[in-house]
Enzyme design. Structure first.
Site, short mmCIF file in Angstrom:
data_model
loop_
_atom_site.label_atom_id
_atom_site.label_comp_id
_atom_site.label_asym_id
_atom_site.label_seq_id
_atom_site.Cartn_x
_atom_site.Cartn_y
_atom_site.Cartn_z
CG ASP A 246 37.40 4.08 84.13
OD1 ASP A 246 36.09 4.00 83.85
OD2 ASP A 246 38.08 4.90 83.71
N GLY A 247 37.19 2.50 88.54
CA GLY A 247 37.87 1.67 89.69
C GLY A 247 37.17 0.62 90.02
#
Length: 293
Positions: free
Chosen positions: A74-75
């Site tokens: 997700d980062g």
């Protein structure tokens, strides 16, 4: 069809997955361009022959891609915001990380995902973006976040005092370790771990979540995303940590800093077998009995 590819790290355990991706792109006649730093990282490992590259939003837009493909967790997908900006290019994430609330395509389903994109079997989910303004112009020139904005104490064990205003009206004073303003997208991230609510993506709200408040009556609050949320910070320490997603700055003496909804949104690709409810159940293990009774 043409894809832009973005990643920020390489792990040997993902070699087969990435190699398979490039094979599928070639086999299906899908052209692509690669973010320049990522190409420098993986180009020789996969014998890529001088593909088209991009290094900023303007170059990405000139590449006329249909989708941006994020390789990571997700980062990594959050970092694509700096390239997407106001281009409206849809983004889809292949999950090479862990939890994956945003990067929803598993490693073993890349081929199915590509076929879904080719055949139009997907929908676009619009995600709101935070925009920061401040008297010190921190984070310039890119002051946006897809997940959250935070203020956090830094160099003292004492709490900080955060005066909070909604549309110019005094709202509350938080004596706490910090405060989070999250979008619906960010409601399943840091805010959730601090007791904040989960917000559905189309709710048109933001959450204000205090971090370890020293007042038992203080609770997270949902506000309309049309609000301008501003803060003044005081404390014994001179510095505070201010963040937009994974980017942060150390700031002295915050006289006023404000957050509001940006004038553009992010188009997140959802394949036809994906929806927010299923993602919640899968990632948070809702409805599963781990006791094996």
């Amino acid at each position: 069809m043409k894809l832009a590819i973005y990643g920020k790290a390489y792990d040997e355990k993902d070699h087969e997955t990435i190699d398979n991706l490039f094979g599928l792109l070639t086999g299906n006649g899908i052209s692509y361009c690669i973010e320049r730093n990522y190409f420098d990282l993986i180009g020789e490992k996969f014998h890529l022959k001088s593909p088209e590259t991009f290094s900023n939003s303007e170059e990405l837009q000139k590449s006329h891609v249909n989708f941006l493909l994020s390789l990571g967790g997700d980062g990594t997908l959050l970092e694509t915001l700096a390239f997407l900006k106001e281009t409206a290019i849809p983004v889809i994430g292949v999950n090479l990380g862990r939890l994956g609330f945003l990067s929803l395509v598993p490693k073993n389903e890349i081929e199915q995902a590509l076929h879904s994109l080719i055949n139009g079997h997907f929908k676009l989910e619009k995600r709101s973006v935070l925009e920061l303004t401040s008297d010190s112009d921190i984070f310039a020139p890119f002051h946006y976040a897809l997940n959250d904005f935070t203020i956090h104490k830094r160099d003292t064990g004492s709490m900080i005092t955060i005066e909070t205003y909604l549309n110019g009206d005094f709202f509350n004073t938080y004596w706490s370790d910090g405060i989070i303003v999250s979008t619906p997208t960010g409601s399943t991230a840091y805010s959730l771990s601090c007791g904040g609510p989960i917000i559905f993506p189309d709710s048109n709200n933001f959450a204000i979540t205090p971090v370890a408040p020293h007042n038992l009556s203080i609770r997270p609050v949902i506000v309309p995303d049309s609000s301008i949320i501003s803060f003044k910070v005081k404390g014994r320490g001179a510095n505070c940590l201010v963040s937009l997603d994974s980017r942060y700055h150390i700031v002295e003496n915050i006289n006023e800093i404000a957050i509001q909804k940006a004038g553009f949104m992010v188009n997140l690709v959802k394949l036809n077998n994906q929806n927010f409810i299923n993602t919640l159940r899968e990632k948070l293990k809702w409805g599963f009995d781990s006791r094996n009774l």
